[in-house]
Design a protein around this motif. Structure first.
Motif, PDB file in Angstrom:
ATOM      1  N   LYS A 124      -3.372  -2.716   5.492  1.00  0.00           N
ATOM      2  CA  LYS A 124      -3.644  -1.528   6.320  1.00  0.00           C
ATOM      3  C   LYS A 124      -4.282  -0.393   5.516  1.00  0.00           C
ATOM      4  CE  LYS A 124      -0.228  -2.294   9.934  1.00  0.00           C
ATOM      5  NZ  LYS A 124       1.147  -2.686   9.599  1.00  0.00           N
ATOM      6  N   THR A 125      -4.249  -0.487   4.183  1.00  0.00           N
ATOM      7  CA  THR A 125      -4.893   0.556   3.370  1.00  0.00           C
ATOM      8  C   THR A 125      -6.423   0.437   3.447  1.00  0.00           C
ATOM      9  OG1 THR A 125      -4.992  -0.861   1.402  1.00  0.00           O
ATOM     10  CG2 THR A 125      -3.011   0.514   1.655  1.00  0.00           C
ATOM     11  N   GLY A 126      -6.893  -0.701   3.968  1.00  0.00           N
ATOM     12  CA  GLY A 126      -8.341  -0.890   4.091  1.00  0.00           C
ATOM     13  C   GLY A 126      -8.933  -1.657   2.920  1.00  0.00           C
ATOM     14  N   ARG A 127      -8.120  -1.963   1.936  1.00  0.00           N
ATOM     15  CA  ARG A 127      -8.614  -2.688   0.761  1.00  0.00           C
ATOM     16  C   ARG A 127      -8.766  -4.179   1.082  1.00  0.00           C
ATOM     17  NH1 ARG A 127     -11.206  -2.532  -4.257  1.00  0.00           N
ATOM     18  NH2 ARG A 127     -10.864  -4.591  -5.102  1.00  0.00           N
ATOM     19  N   THR A 128      -9.926  -4.745   0.722  1.00  0.00           N
ATOM     20  CA  THR A 128     -10.058  -6.197   0.795  1.00  0.00           C
ATOM     21  C   THR A 128     -10.276  -6.696  -0.639  1.00  0.00           C
ATOM     22  OG1 THR A 128     -12.375  -5.813   1.295  1.00  0.00           O
ATOM     23  CG2 THR A 128     -10.971  -6.441   3.144  1.00  0.00           C
ATOM     24  N   PRO A 129      -9.756  -7.874  -0.966  1.00  0.00           N
ATOM     25  CA  PRO A 129      -9.884  -8.353  -2.344  1.00  0.00           C
ATOM     26  C   PRO A 129     -11.348  -8.509  -2.787  1.00  0.00           C
ATOM     27  CG  PRO A 129      -8.245  -9.632  -1.150  1.00  0.00           C
ATOM     28  CD  PRO A 129      -8.939  -8.766  -0.144  1.00  0.00           C
TER      29      PRO A 129
END
Ligand code: DP6
Length: 414
Positions: A371-376
């Motif tokens: 949910k933080t918007g970070r994608t690997p």
């Protein structure tokens, strides 16, 4: 080459990461701070500076090699001089342990020139406190070389402070405060003091995310001078915030209260970077990758329902994440998930690497942090260090020398 003997010693010194930050000088000449600070000394097994110091009447001038490259004009550098001359002033007689013969009289050390060769086992000037380890190792190597003795406890730290402020805290292991001082006209009371040694809270761990290993844009010295000149927030911080935080964090560390320790660590890192933003023109040390790590760790703590991780950032984009032994694999696995392996030796410690690769992250945790918007994405973090708290400087007697004992010339090659 004359036949004058070459005296030689090697020392290593640790880096340290402040949890209450030093930012702003009270006195530029003595290199003293506007507020107290405190840091965790990191284990030299993972990160250290190694310095060989040699002295001889046969040397023509003082010389310095950093990471194998000679620094021209180093002997005139104010910080270098303060450390070398400061320790020289506390020299003692060198006595042959077998015969009792005095080999060098204490007043004769000053007649010799010194050669210094130092290297770091981590990126220089990337916000990983390389100057702290470097100047602490210089003071330590000189101390061992000339058998220096303090006239009062903490005096060596007042010398290291003049090399780099944060270096004074690297002269001790564990959790170390730098008391700002100011009651003495020569600032001899601005010194480091050990709050607790490295065995007091052995469960403390640190995971360092090297977001960039390039040289930083604004050096600490110039950044803090602009902040002192322009930031109202920095004045408020020094006058009203830091002393309360110092008291609380020292108490938390002694009580092994990770919740309070971590909360204060994060709040102080955030306030330090806020003073950088309040500096005119503003200074940016954190980048978007740094900020994404902050968001993930807050989401992680919230998911856990307790504080399991605490970040702090110095004058650079790298994150130092404090946690406890029981959570460090989870923290490492979480970081590896969002900042995947990039190149060889991505994880400093292979054993830790295996553990975090095998660890299965909770689905709920992945949901919460997503949910933080970070994608690997790989490549934005260049390296992960796994480390813990460790001791102060060490004398290295096992023949690790960066200088040739016969010629006094550099032998270290990166
Ligand atoms: C953000 O000790 O590098 O890391 O005294 O000018 O050499 P000088 O500064 P330096 O500053 C360190 C600043 C910091 C915070 C800290 O370590 O307390």
């Amino acid at each position: 080459m004359s036949s004058s003997p070459i005296y030689i010693e090697t020392a290593s010194a640790p880096t340290n990461i402040a949890t209450i930050k030093y930012w702003g000088k009270a006195d530029a000449k003595w290199n003293t701070p506007i507020n107290d600070s405190v840091s965790v000394t990191l284990d030299q097994a993972d990160l250290k500076a190694v310095t060989t110091a040699a002295a001889s009447l046969s040397f023509e001038k003082d010389r310095l090699w950093l990471n194998g490259v000679e620094e021209e004009g180093a002997a005139e550098n104010k910080r270098f001089r303060a450390c070398v001359d400061g320790v020289m002033a506390l020299a003692t007689d060198k006595v042959d342990p077998k015969t009792g013969e005095v080999l060098v009289k204490k007043e004769d050390w000053k007649k010799m020139h010194v050669h210094i060769s130092s290297y770091n086992t981590f990126p220089t000037a990337a916000g990983l406190a390389s100057s702290a380890a470097g100047y602490a190792a210089l003071v330590a190597a000189m101390m061992f070389l000339v058998g220096a003795k303090e006239e009062y406890p903490g005096q060596f730290s007042t010398i290291a402070r003049q090399g780099s402020g944060s270096a004074c805290r690297s002269l001790y292991g564990g959790f170390v405060a730098w008391r700002k001082g100011g009651d003495k006209p020569d600032w001899s009371d601005s010194m480091a003091q050990q709050v607790a040694d490295e065995n007091h809270w052995p469960e403390i761990r640190a995971v360092i995310m090297v977001v960039s290993d390039e040289k930083k844009d604004t050096s600490s010295t110039s950044g803090m001078s602009t902040s002192v000149a322009t930031s109202e927030l920095l004045k408020h911080r020094a006058a009203n915030v830091v002393s309360k935080r110092m008291e609380a964090i020292e108490k938390a560390f002694l009580a092994k209260d990770f919740e309070s320790f971590g909360q204060l660590t994060m709040a102080d890192s955030n306030q330090f970077h806020a003073t950088c933003l309040d500096t005119y023109p503003p200074i940016f040390y954190m980048n978007d990758v740094s900020k994404s790590i902050i968001r993930i760790l807050h989401a992680y703590n919230a998911w856990a329902g307790e504080l399991r991780s605490a970040y702090t950032y110095d004058a650079g984009p790298n994150a130092v994440i404090f946690t406890l032994d029981k959570y460090v694999v989870e923290v490492g696995a979480l970081m590896l998930h969002y900042y995947p392996e990039f190149g060889e030796n991505y994880i400093s410690n292979p054993e830790f690497g295996t553990k975090i690769k095998e660890f299965k992250l909770d689905e709920g945790l992945l949901e919460a942090t997503k949910k933080t918007g970070r994608t690997p994405v790989a490549g934005q973090v260049k390296m992960m260090y796994y480390t813990k708290s460790g001791p102060g400087p060490q004398l290295l007697t096992d023949q690790i020398l960066n200088l040739d004992p016969k010629t006094g010339l550099n032998t270290y090659k990166p």
